[in-house]
Design an enzyme around this catalytic site. Structure first.
Site, PDB file in Angstrom:
ATOM      1  N   LYS A 143      19.387 -21.016  22.214  1.00 22.45           N
ATOM      2  CA  LYS A 143      18.727 -21.246  20.925  1.00 22.45           C
ATOM      3  C   LYS A 143      19.173 -22.622  20.456  1.00 22.45           C
ATOM      4  O   LYS A 143      20.367 -22.882  20.267  1.00 22.45           O
ATOM      5  CB  LYS A 143      19.142 -20.186  19.908  1.00 22.45           C
ATOM      6  N   LYS A 165       2.747 -19.189   6.402  1.00 26.61           N
ATOM      7  CA  LYS A 165       2.054 -19.593   7.619  1.00 26.61           C
ATOM      8  C   LYS A 165       1.637 -18.341   8.395  1.00 26.61           C
ATOM      9  O   LYS A 165       2.193 -17.289   8.096  1.00 26.61           O
ATOM     10  CB  LYS A 165       2.950 -20.498   8.460  1.00 26.61           C
ATOM     11  N   HIS A 221       9.119 -22.930   6.367  1.00 24.27           N
ATOM     12  CA  HIS A 221      10.532 -22.716   6.025  1.00 24.27           C
ATOM     13  C   HIS A 221      11.460 -23.767   6.642  1.00 24.27           C
ATOM     14  O   HIS A 221      12.569 -23.965   6.177  1.00 24.27           O
ATOM     15  CB  HIS A 221      10.977 -21.278   6.343  1.00 24.27           C
ATOM     16  N   HIS A 256       6.326 -26.205  12.033  1.00 18.44           N
ATOM     17  CA  HIS A 256       7.730 -26.622  12.081  1.00 18.44           C
ATOM     18  C   HIS A 256       7.959 -27.909  12.890  1.00 18.44           C
ATOM     19  O   HIS A 256       8.613 -28.837  12.434  1.00 18.44           O
ATOM     20  CB  HIS A 256       8.598 -25.520  12.692  1.00 18.44           C
ATOM     21  N   LYS A 260      15.338 -26.123   5.297  1.00 14.76           N
ATOM     22  CA  LYS A 260      16.640 -26.173   5.981  1.00 14.76           C
ATOM     23  C   LYS A 260      17.372 -27.445   5.575  1.00 14.76           C
ATOM     24  O   LYS A 260      16.796 -28.541   5.580  1.00 14.76           O
ATOM     25  CB  LYS A 260      16.456 -26.160   7.506  1.00 14.76           C
ATOM     26  N   ARG A 296       0.817  -1.223   0.000  1.00 15.64           N
ATOM     27  CA  ARG A 296       0.000   0.000   0.000  1.00 15.64           C
ATOM     28  C   ARG A 296       0.845   1.265   0.000  1.00 15.64           C
ATOM     29  O   ARG A 296       0.380   2.334  -0.349  1.00 15.64           O
ATOM     30  CB  ARG A 296      -0.878   0.010   1.244  1.00 15.64           C
ATOM     31  N   ASP A 340       2.120 -20.986  16.342  1.00 12.40           N
ATOM     32  CA  ASP A 340       3.252 -20.370  15.626  1.00 12.40           C
ATOM     33  C   ASP A 340       4.331 -21.395  15.273  1.00 12.40           C
ATOM     34  O   ASP A 340       4.963 -21.296  14.228  1.00 12.40           O
ATOM     35  CB  ASP A 340       3.846 -19.267  16.519  1.00 12.40           C
ATOM     36  N   LYS A 396       9.920 -19.239  23.703  1.00 15.43           N
ATOM     37  CA  LYS A 396      10.691 -18.004  23.538  1.00 15.43           C
ATOM     38  C   LYS A 396      11.394 -17.728  24.864  1.00 15.43           C
ATOM     39  O   LYS A 396      10.970 -18.220  25.915  1.00 15.43           O
ATOM     40  CB  LYS A 396       9.751 -16.831  23.239  1.00 15.43           C
ATOM     41  N   GLU A 414      14.141 -20.857  21.723  1.00 15.43           N
ATOM     42  CA  GLU A 414      14.701 -19.594  21.217  1.00 15.43           C
ATOM     43  C   GLU A 414      15.014 -18.690  22.392  1.00 15.43           C
ATOM     44  O   GLU A 414      14.338 -18.749  23.420  1.00 15.43           O
ATOM     45  CB  GLU A 414      13.680 -18.900  20.318  1.00 15.43           C
TER      46      GLU A 414
HETATM   47  C1  BG6 Z   1       8.793 -18.595  12.521  1.00 13.24           C
HETATM   48  C2  BG6 Z   1       8.036 -18.190  13.750  1.00 13.24           C
HETATM   49  O1  BG6 Z   1       7.986 -19.363  11.671  1.00 13.24           O
HETATM   50  O2  BG6 Z   1       9.932 -19.356  12.911  1.00 13.24           O
HETATM   51  C3  BG6 Z   1       8.928 -17.397  14.691  1.00 13.24           C
HETATM   52  O3  BG6 Z   1       6.918 -17.403  13.358  1.00 13.24           O
HETATM   53  C4  BG6 Z   1      10.178 -18.166  15.004  1.00 13.24           C
HETATM   54  O4  BG6 Z   1       8.239 -17.080  15.897  1.00 13.24           O
HETATM   55  C5  BG6 Z   1      10.842 -18.644  13.727  1.00 13.24           C
HETATM   56  O5  BG6 Z   1      11.051 -17.294  15.705  1.00 13.24           O
HETATM   57  C6  BG6 Z   1      11.986 -19.579  14.041  1.00 13.24           C
HETATM   58  O6  BG6 Z   1      12.669 -19.858  12.860  1.00 13.24           O
HETATM   59  P1  BG6 Z   1      14.184 -20.293  12.885  1.00 13.24           P
HETATM   60  O7  BG6 Z   1      14.487 -20.613  11.463  1.00 13.24           O
HETATM   61  O8  BG6 Z   1      14.958 -19.141  13.452  1.00 13.24           O
HETATM   62  O9  BG6 Z   1      14.244 -21.482  13.791  1.00 13.24           O
END
Ligand code: BG6
Length: 513
Positions: free
Chosen positions: A364, A165, A195, A258, A199, A60, A253, A359, A233
């Site tokens: 991580k 997603k 995604h 994932h 990987k 936009r 999420d 989180k 994370e």
């Molecule tokens: C995303 C989530 O799909 O994946 C995020 O919406 C998350 O909340 C992220 O932080 C984690 O991805 P990666 O590749 O850093 O493990």
């Protein structure tokens, strides 16, 4: 699936031959800036995009081609995995266009249709990437269809639509979204992106399991004690994410996409071949067999948490979740979720599967740990003392760890005799690490996935029945959120003790390493 990693860290992917137009809806967003543009640039720099292509950003904001090209160049310089050469960046931005418009307004699509009459500039093979809020997925696809911007699957030119997603908020909404999309598109034209499947380390789970004869025979209930999948994370709420996250939370999420994809890859049966359909059929089968391990009550099988405030090592205040920007101060949304599943099939009956994500956790780490049973006879027990406390220590179970990130690799913990006069067996790691073996940066997930969409390979994308099967697994939790109020946990911790209850008092515990 035919990708190979070359010594230079590129994929052995072949060049896309069809002239293409890539339309990114949500072009001013973070995903476009950090991931999509850099991934497309890397594909271009490696000579994998066709000679004729145009990338159109739709948003936009009051930009024009020049302003948007400047933003694209900045994204590449900031986020590209490969070193950027100014000439290549300038050539690449020459393929970029901007289309200003509101996604919910049909005029946007009619104007786009007008522009697209110029098929020299806007080739008729079109990829629409919907990097937009989920509530607009349906309207975007419907408007594309009504403006004649979608070619039927039988046509000479292809149309493909990538859906980001979250795909729905629960089983019913995912089913409704599937039905709405399938009114305008064929399943073969829909690419539901996750995604994690892009990987390298995630794809390697299948290769590791089915290219090595020694592991597969022990991947079953006779030898495996349990499986733990963790995606922890250290970040809290990234700026601007609060609104979205508070509506969705950790289960929607991370788990319904994932983590359940990781579960599929580590527990599915071998496919008959590597075609998209064969692999996805096996994933759907195992998802349909996966259920929450509820004995009497939902709390036997699931647990939610929310991070509170704390003080960092440097004495700085760490905000609790409810103090974060755009988060309801009474929010009941979980930032941590753990669950215990069972898989009702011959291979896995009786093997508990533990999943967790959160989180603001201690580290991580995304990993899958397959813990094997201990040998039937404890030959090597010995007494181990720490100061004046002594314990009889037996052999520790073997554990196979798929480390998805960081320190990507695969590790096998085995017991070995400690050198010395006595028979003392100690845990050591047999390990394979990507960095030690190839010493090159791994391709970004989006590089691989975008190229797959351009090649028309949907192996690494989620099919309609698969996405519904994912929601079905967690649906009992979503229906009982009131009973599963989140427990508070301190920041930079491994969650809260209540998550250990999922082990039902047995020997096991979460791997907090
Ligand atoms: C995303 C989530 O799909 O994946 C995020 O919406 C998350 O909340 C992220 O932080 C984690 O991805 P990666 O590749 O850093 O493990």
């Amino acid at each position: 699936m035919n990708t190979e990693i070359q010594g230079d860290g590129s994929t052995g992917e072949s060049r896309v031959s069809d002239p293409i137009t890539i339309v990114i809806f949500g072009a001013s967003g973070d995903l476009t800036h950090r991931k999509l543009i850099p991934a497309l640039f890397v594909a271009y720099a490696q000579g994998l995009l066709p000679e004729t292509f145009t990338i159109v950003g739709v948003a936009r904001r009051d930009y024009d081609d020049e302003i948007f090209r400047g933003m694209v160049a900045d994204s590449i310089k900031e986020f590209s995995r490969l070193p950027t050469d100014e000439k290549a960046v300038q050539n690449f931005v020459g393929h970029i266009r901007y289309h200003k418009g509101d996604i919910s307004n049909s005029a946007t699509y009619m104007q786009m249709k007008g522009k697209f009459e110029d098929v020299e500039t806007y080739p008729e093979n079109r990829l629409y990437y919907l990097s937009i809020i989920p509530s607009l997925f349906e309207v975007a696809v419907e408007s594309l269809q009504q403006s004649g911007l979608i070619s039927p699957p039988s046509s000479k030119h292809w149309t493909r639509v990538v859906i980001e997603k979250p795909f729905g908020k629960d089983l019913a909404s995912a089913m409704a979204l599937n039905a709405a999309l399938l009114r305008h598109l064929d399943e073969s034209q829909i690419y539901r992106i996750d995604h994690y499947l892009g990987k390298e380390t995630v794809q390697n789970i299948l290769s590791f399991r089915f290219a090595n004869a020694i592991f597969e025979p022990v991947f079953n209930r006779s030898y495996v004690d349990h499986i733990q999948i963790t995606a922890s994370e250290t970040v809290g709420m990234e700026s601007g994410r609060g609104g979205y996250y508070d509506e969705y939370g950790a289960i929607r999420d991370m788990v319904t996409n994932h983590i359940l994809q990781l579960l599929c890859l580590v527990t599915m049966e071998p496919p008959g071949d590597l075609s998209a359909e064969a692999i996805r059929n096996e994933k759907v089968k195992v998802l349909n067999a996966a259920k929450l391990d509820i004995r009497e009550d939902i709390s036997d099988a699931a647990c939610r948490g929310q991070y509170g405030a704390g003080i960092s090592k440097g004495n700085v205040h760490i905000k609790g979740y409810r103090e974060e920007d755009r988060i309801d101060s009474n929010s009941q949304t979980e930032t941590f979720a753990a669950m215990r599943l069972k898989i009702d099939n011959w291979r896995w009956a009786g093997v508990p599967i533990f999943l967790r994500t959160g989180k603001r956790m201690a580290r991580k780490a995304t990993e899958i740990a397959v813990q094997f049973k201990v040998p039937p006879l404890q030959l090597f027990q010995h007494v181990e003392c720490e100061e004046d406390v002594c314990d009889i220590t037996g052999i520790k179970p073997n554990t196979l760890i798929f480390r998805i990130q960081p320190d990507e690799g695969i590790f096998l913990k085995v017991g070995t005799k400690r050198p010395g006069m006595r028979f003392v067996v100690e845990d050591v790691n047999m390990d394979f690490s990507y960095s030690g073996t190839w010493n090159k940066s791994l391709p970004e997930a989006y590089e691989r996935l975008l190229l797959d969409t351009l090649h028309g390979d949907s192996t690494l994308f989620t099919r309609s029945d698969e996405v519904e099967a994912e929601w079905r697994v967690v649906q009992p939790i979503l229906e009982n959120l009131e009973k599963l109020k989140p427990y508070a946990y301190p920041p930079n911790a491994w969650g809260m003790p209540e998550a250990d209850w999922l082990f039902h008092g047995a020997e096991g515990h979460w791997r907090n390493e």
